[in-house]
Write an enzyme that holds these catalytic residues in place. Structure first.
Site, mmCIF file in Angstrom:
data_model
loop_
_atom_site.group_PDB
_atom_site.id
_atom_site.type_symbol
_atom_site.label_atom_id
_atom_site.label_comp_id
_atom_site.label_asym_id
_atom_site.label_seq_id
_atom_site.Cartn_x
_atom_site.Cartn_y
_atom_site.Cartn_z
ATOM 1 N N SER A 159 0.816 -1.207 0.000
ATOM 2 C CA SER A 159 0.000 0.000 0.000
ATOM 3 C C SER A 159 0.853 1.261 0.000
ATOM 4 O O SER A 159 1.943 1.308 0.581
ATOM 5 C CB SER A 159 -0.903 0.001 1.237
ATOM 6 O OG SER A 159 -1.582 1.243 1.357
ATOM 7 N N LYS A 183 -7.894 -1.563 -9.415
ATOM 8 C CA LYS A 183 -8.579 -2.204 -8.301
ATOM 9 C C LYS A 183 -9.864 -1.452 -7.949
ATOM 10 O O LYS A 183 -9.877 -0.223 -7.889
ATOM 11 C CB LYS A 183 -7.665 -2.238 -7.078
ATOM 12 C CG LYS A 183 -8.211 -2.992 -5.873
ATOM 13 C CD LYS A 183 -7.148 -3.081 -4.790
ATOM 14 C CE LYS A 183 -7.649 -3.879 -3.581
ATOM 15 N NZ LYS A 183 -8.696 -3.161 -2.836
#
Length: 407
Positions: free
Chosen positions: A107, A253
């Site tokens: 992330s 995503k």
């Protein structure tokens, strides 16, 4: 206590016992009434198997590829933010993933810099948010590329939740003396978690090192978060721009609609993740696995389709692949393993999934996981009835599908 656990549910129970209330609450999260986070798991109970009772079966092969990376099993580590559950954080997760032959998603809001994570697992995808100016976004991408990231995960599916019926976790902005005093009661109540950090020689890091620009300092989590929320959202030409600038495979995503999947193809992505951000996004979005079949039917022959959301056992993985996924991504499951037993706990979770996949393949009399298809699953009427998404029927020549390209 035996450090080994036999289910992801047991890993979650141990994580709840080990973590301070606020830390555990951040892992559970969800938004508003929790409709989506519940549906992510409930939907899998509306899918069954149609096993064979006889037939030849040899060694089962769980391997697949995603974004050019070979995976020993069809599971990817989904990128998650600041991992205060364990001092080794994303580095421990990356090592566990490498030990089990799978790729790591890191992330932008991770607690460990990408350079350390790539060193632990060369098969690392860097997850990027549309945050700040294009120049700042480009600098973060170039850093990830220079560090050795082998792919990019562009996440566009998260909107801020302003309230949860069960209460939102309290996350401090920084660990100053006043904050530590306020959190002391719940930390003291979890001595094993505290001891793990004391042995490491440092307290949880609440900065986001991968959000730094150039040689600037790592911003605090909330500072970076505020900049992201204040950045005007991108359009499809921006997705195209990202793909051109990265010069490598990009996964988009957060797709839950067929028309968005079609536009993603036009924008040049190599893969999409069918995901509702684990129920942390817009509550009322259907389970990711419900949205999977029409999307896989629409674009599965053109780009790779991955499922992210609700995976708790190996049979869930096989169900998702039978409905058109090339692999799945896991988030909470590995975080609970990390909380329960560090790197070994993450490996434990991956072994649970591997065992469940193998058991399902044996029952279905399938030698390779990539060969499962819809004849292997039984779909309960409620599964499709709960979807109810008109966009699933969007024609390929949708008038808004065109992507404007720069220049």
């Amino acid at each position: 206590m035996n450090p080994w656990f036999e289910t992801v549910a047991e890993a979650q129970r141990r994580a709840k016992k080990r973590l301070p209330k606020s830390v555990y609450g951040a892992l559970v999260a969800g938004s508003e009434r929790g409709q989506t986070i519940e549906d992510n798991q409930r939907a899998f109970t509306e899918l069954g198997f149609a096993p064979h009772v006889a037939g030849p079966i040899g060694d089962r092969d769980q391997s697949t590829t995603v974004l050019g990376q070979h995976l020993a099993m069809p599971v990817l580590i989904s990128p998650t933010g600041v991992q205060a559950v364990h001092p080794d954080g994303e580095v421990a997760v990356a090592r566990a993933a490498a030990a089990r032959g799978i790729a790591m998603g890191l992330s932008s809001f991770a607690s460990k810099p990408i350079e350390q994570v790539v060193a632990a697992n060369p098969a690392t995808f860097f997850q990027l948010y549309w945050c700040g100016s294009k120049d700042e976004i480009l600098q973060r991408m170039r850093r990830a590329k220079a560090a050795g990231a082998v792919g990019l995960i562009l996440t566009l599916d998260w909107s801020f939740s302003h309230g949860r019926d069960w209460g939102s976790p309290v996350i401090p902005e920084k660990l100053d003396p006043r904050t530590m005093l306020a959190f002391a009661p719940q930390v003291v109540a979890r001595p094993r978690w505290l001891a793990t950090y004391l042995r490491s020689g440092h307290l949880p890091d609440l900065t986001a090192p991968n959000m730094a620009v150039g040689s600037g300092p790592a911003p605090g989590f909330f500072g970076a978060y505020g900049e992201w929320m204040g950045t005007p959202p991108p359009d499809w030409s921006d997705v195209y721009w990202i793909c051109q600038q990265w010069d490598g495979p990009v996964m988009l995503k957060g797709v839950v609609r067929v028309d968005d999947a079609l536009r993603a193809v036009d924008a040049g992505v190599a893969a999409i993740s069918v995901s509702n951000h684990g129920g942390n996004n817009l509550d009322g979005t259907p389970a990711a696995v419900r949205a999977l079949p029409p999307i896989a039917d629409a674009v599965g022959t053109q780009i790779e389709v991955v499922l992210d959301g609700g995976i708790r056992r190996g049979s869930d993985v096989v169900k998702a692949m039978a409905l058109g996924a090339r692999a799945v991504m896991i988030g909470r499951a590995y975080l609970w393993g990390l909380a329960a037993n560090g790197q070994a706990g993450v490996e434990n979770v991956l072994d649970i999934l591997r065992g469940g996949i193998d058991s399902a393949l044996l029952g279905l009399r399938r030698t390779r996981v990539i060969d499962v298809d819809r004849s292997d699953v039984v779909v309960h009427p409620e599964f499709e009835r709960a979807l109810g998404m008109p966009a699933a029927a969007a024609p390929a020549d949708h008038p808004d599908r065109t992507v404007s390209t720069p220049g």
